[in-house]
Write a protein that holds these residues in place. Structure first.
Motif, mmCIF file in Angstrom:
data_model
loop_
_atom_site.group_PDB
_atom_site.id
_atom_site.type_symbol
_atom_site.label_atom_id
_atom_site.label_comp_id
_atom_site.label_asym_id
_atom_site.label_seq_id
_atom_site.Cartn_x
_atom_site.Cartn_y
_atom_site.Cartn_z
ATOM 1 N N ALA A 149 0.816 -1.216 0.000
ATOM 2 C CA ALA A 149 0.000 0.000 0.000
ATOM 3 C C ALA A 149 0.848 1.265 0.000
ATOM 4 O O ALA A 149 0.430 2.312 -0.498
ATOM 5 N N TYR A 150 2.054 1.174 0.559
ATOM 6 C CA TYR A 150 2.912 2.350 0.645
ATOM 7 C C TYR A 150 3.278 2.910 -0.729
ATOM 8 O O TYR A 150 3.643 4.086 -0.861
ATOM 9 N N ILE A 151 3.195 2.093 -1.784
ATOM 10 C CA ILE A 151 3.620 2.518 -3.120
ATOM 11 C C ILE A 151 2.842 3.747 -3.583
ATOM 12 O O ILE A 151 3.371 4.607 -4.287
ATOM 13 N N ASP A 152 1.569 3.844 -3.162
ATOM 14 C CA ASP A 152 0.738 4.977 -3.579
ATOM 15 C C ASP A 152 1.091 6.262 -2.849
ATOM 16 O O ASP A 152 0.628 7.337 -3.234
ATOM 17 N N LEU A 153 1.892 6.176 -1.791
ATOM 18 C CA LEU A 153 2.143 7.346 -0.949
ATOM 19 C C LEU A 153 3.607 7.746 -0.847
ATOM 20 O O LEU A 153 3.901 8.910 -0.583
ATOM 21 N N PHE A 154 4.519 6.796 -1.046
ATOM 22 C CA PHE A 154 5.928 7.084 -0.815
ATOM 23 C C PHE A 154 6.769 6.722 -2.034
ATOM 24 O O PHE A 154 6.406 5.861 -2.834
ATOM 25 N N ILE A 155 7.907 7.384 -2.148
ATOM 26 C CA ILE A 155 8.786 7.180 -3.295
ATOM 27 C C ILE A 155 9.347 5.769 -3.309
ATOM 28 O O ILE A 155 9.415 5.113 -4.344
ATOM 29 N N ASN A 156 9.746 5.264 -2.142
ATOM 30 C CA ASN A 156 10.297 3.914 -2.054
ATOM 31 C C ASN A 156 10.033 3.335 -0.672
ATOM 32 O O ASN A 156 9.536 4.027 0.224
ATOM 33 N N GLU A 157 10.376 2.084 -0.494
ATOM 34 C CA GLU A 157 10.076 1.412 0.768
ATOM 35 C C GLU A 157 10.883 1.974 1.919
ATOM 36 O O GLU A 157 10.407 2.027 3.055
ATOM 37 N N ASN A 158 12.092 2.423 1.660
ATOM 38 C CA ASN A 158 12.890 3.009 2.738
ATOM 39 C C ASN A 158 12.204 4.224 3.346
ATOM 40 O O ASN A 158 12.156 4.384 4.578
ATOM 41 N N MET A 159 11.658 5.087 2.487
ATOM 42 C CA MET A 159 10.957 6.262 2.993
ATOM 43 C C MET A 159 9.707 5.862 3.767
ATOM 44 O O MET A 159 9.360 6.483 4.775
ATOM 45 N N TYR A 160 9.053 4.823 3.285
ATOM 46 C CA TYR A 160 7.859 4.324 3.977
ATOM 47 C C TYR A 160 8.211 3.807 5.368
ATOM 48 O O TYR A 160 7.571 4.171 6.360
ATOM 49 N N ILE A 161 9.227 2.958 5.475
ATOM 50 C CA ILE A 161 9.631 2.412 6.772
ATOM 51 C C ILE A 161 10.033 3.531 7.726
ATOM 52 O O ILE A 161 9.678 3.529 8.905
ATOM 53 N N ASN A 162 10.773 4.497 7.215
ATOM 54 C CA ASN A 162 11.183 5.643 8.036
ATOM 55 C C ASN A 162 9.959 6.396 8.551
ATOM 56 O O ASN A 162 9.910 6.807 9.716
ATOM 57 N N SER A 163 8.949 6.544 7.714
ATOM 58 C CA SER A 163 7.736 7.244 8.114
ATOM 59 C C SER A 163 6.987 6.472 9.193
ATOM 60 O O SER A 163 6.463 7.056 10.147
ATOM 61 N N VAL A 164 6.943 5.145 9.070
ATOM 62 C CA VAL A 164 6.280 4.312 10.082
ATOM 63 C C VAL A 164 6.983 4.450 11.427
ATOM 64 O O VAL A 164 6.341 4.588 12.478
ATOM 65 N N ILE A 165 8.298 4.412 11.425
ATOM 66 C CA ILE A 165 9.066 4.538 12.667
ATOM 67 C C ILE A 165 8.844 5.914 13.296
ATOM 68 O O ILE A 165 8.670 6.029 14.517
ATOM 69 N N ASN A 166 8.832 6.949 12.482
ATOM 70 C CA ASN A 166 8.562 8.287 13.013
ATOM 71 C C ASN A 166 7.169 8.365 13.622
ATOM 72 O O ASN A 166 6.961 9.052 14.636
ATOM 73 N N TYR A 167 6.217 7.673 13.016
ATOM 74 C CA TYR A 167 4.868 7.634 13.582
ATOM 75 C C TYR A 167 4.884 6.957 14.953
ATOM 76 O O TYR A 167 4.267 7.436 15.905
ATOM 77 N N ALA A 168 5.598 5.828 15.055
ATOM 78 C CA ALA A 168 5.682 5.110 16.332
ATOM 79 C C ALA A 168 6.281 6.002 17.421
ATOM 80 O O ALA A 168 5.785 6.053 18.548
ATOM 81 N N ILE A 169 7.343 6.718 17.068
ATOM 82 C CA ILE A 169 7.996 7.598 18.044
ATOM 83 C C ILE A 169 7.085 8.757 18.425
ATOM 84 O O ILE A 169 7.067 9.207 19.579
#
Length: 225
Positions: A149-169
């Motif tokens: 699902a991240y493909i529709d929102l983020f440039i690549n998976e690395n940016m997506y994972i980084n965004s998820v971690i920032n959300y958790a923090i």
């Protein structure tokens, strides 16, 4: 399931009376009736130990099966199993703790809260990577969670994972409780494709300690502390 259902199923499996079952397990008949009638929410360590011997099963498997109920259906299995292990290890556990959101929008939920017994100023909250990813995407309207699902929102998976971690923090940052000292993130044993990326983006310095655990066939191991 529940404690009462677990005991009921065991009695049916053995095809004996509850009194005989109590004798074979090694507990009192009154204790058996309390378990059968739902007056006890969780097996005590004493009963777990006796059941483990009686059934030749681990205490963790018995406890997990006895609480894997409808009220926990939205909990990730790996987080629930970790919380069961903490109960066995003697920690006090709160399932599904929640905190006020300072932005007045709903509440902030975690999978569990852990503390040492008789120590009230040192808590740890537990989340699972699976749950965090779903929560993260729920912020985006009309996006249904899936592996890609991240493909529709983020440039690549690395940016997506980084965004998820920032959300958790950000969840931790919004919890205004000085007693909260540790954030435990559980990576399930079936998650392998993004673990290396997770480790790249966990920050080195945060206001509370971040502990990342990996679920294995034999328990949980620390992959970042």
């Amino acid at each position: 399931m529940s404690v009462a259902t677990y005991i009921s199923n065991l009695q049916k499996e053995k095809n004996i009376s509850y009194m005989q079952l109590a004798k074979e397990i090694g507990i009192t008949y009154q204790n058996m009736m309390d378990l059968k009638n739902g007056r006890i929410a969780l097996f005590s360590d004493k009963v777990l130990t006796k059941l483990s011997v009686y059934e030749s099963r681990t205490k963790l498997d018995i406890l997990y099966d006895s609480i894997n109920d409808d009220q926990y259906e939205k909990s990730s299995k790996c987080a629930l199993k970790y919380l069961c292990q903490c109960i066995i290890d003697g920690y006090s556990i709160t399932f599904k703790p929640n905190y006020p959101n300072p932005f007045k929008i709903g509440r902030i939920y975690f999978e569990g809260l852990i503390s040492k017994k008789r120590i009230v100023n040192n808590y740890a909250v537990v989340d699972s990577w699976e749950k965090i990813k779903k929560e993260h995407l729920e912020q985006y309207r009309n996006i249904e969670y899936s592996r890609d699902a991240y493909i529709d929102l983020f440039i690549n998976e690395n940016m997506y994972i980084n965004s998820v971690i920032n959300y958790a923090i950000s969840k931790i940052d919004l919890v205004r409780d000085e007693r909260l000292r540790t954030y435990i993130l559980i990576v399930g044993k079936n998650v392998s494709y993004d673990e290396s990326i997770i480790m790249q983006y966990i920050p080195q310095r945060t206001k509370i300690k971040i502990l990342v655990l990996r679920e294995t066939e034999n328990g949980f191991i620390i992959i970042k502390n």
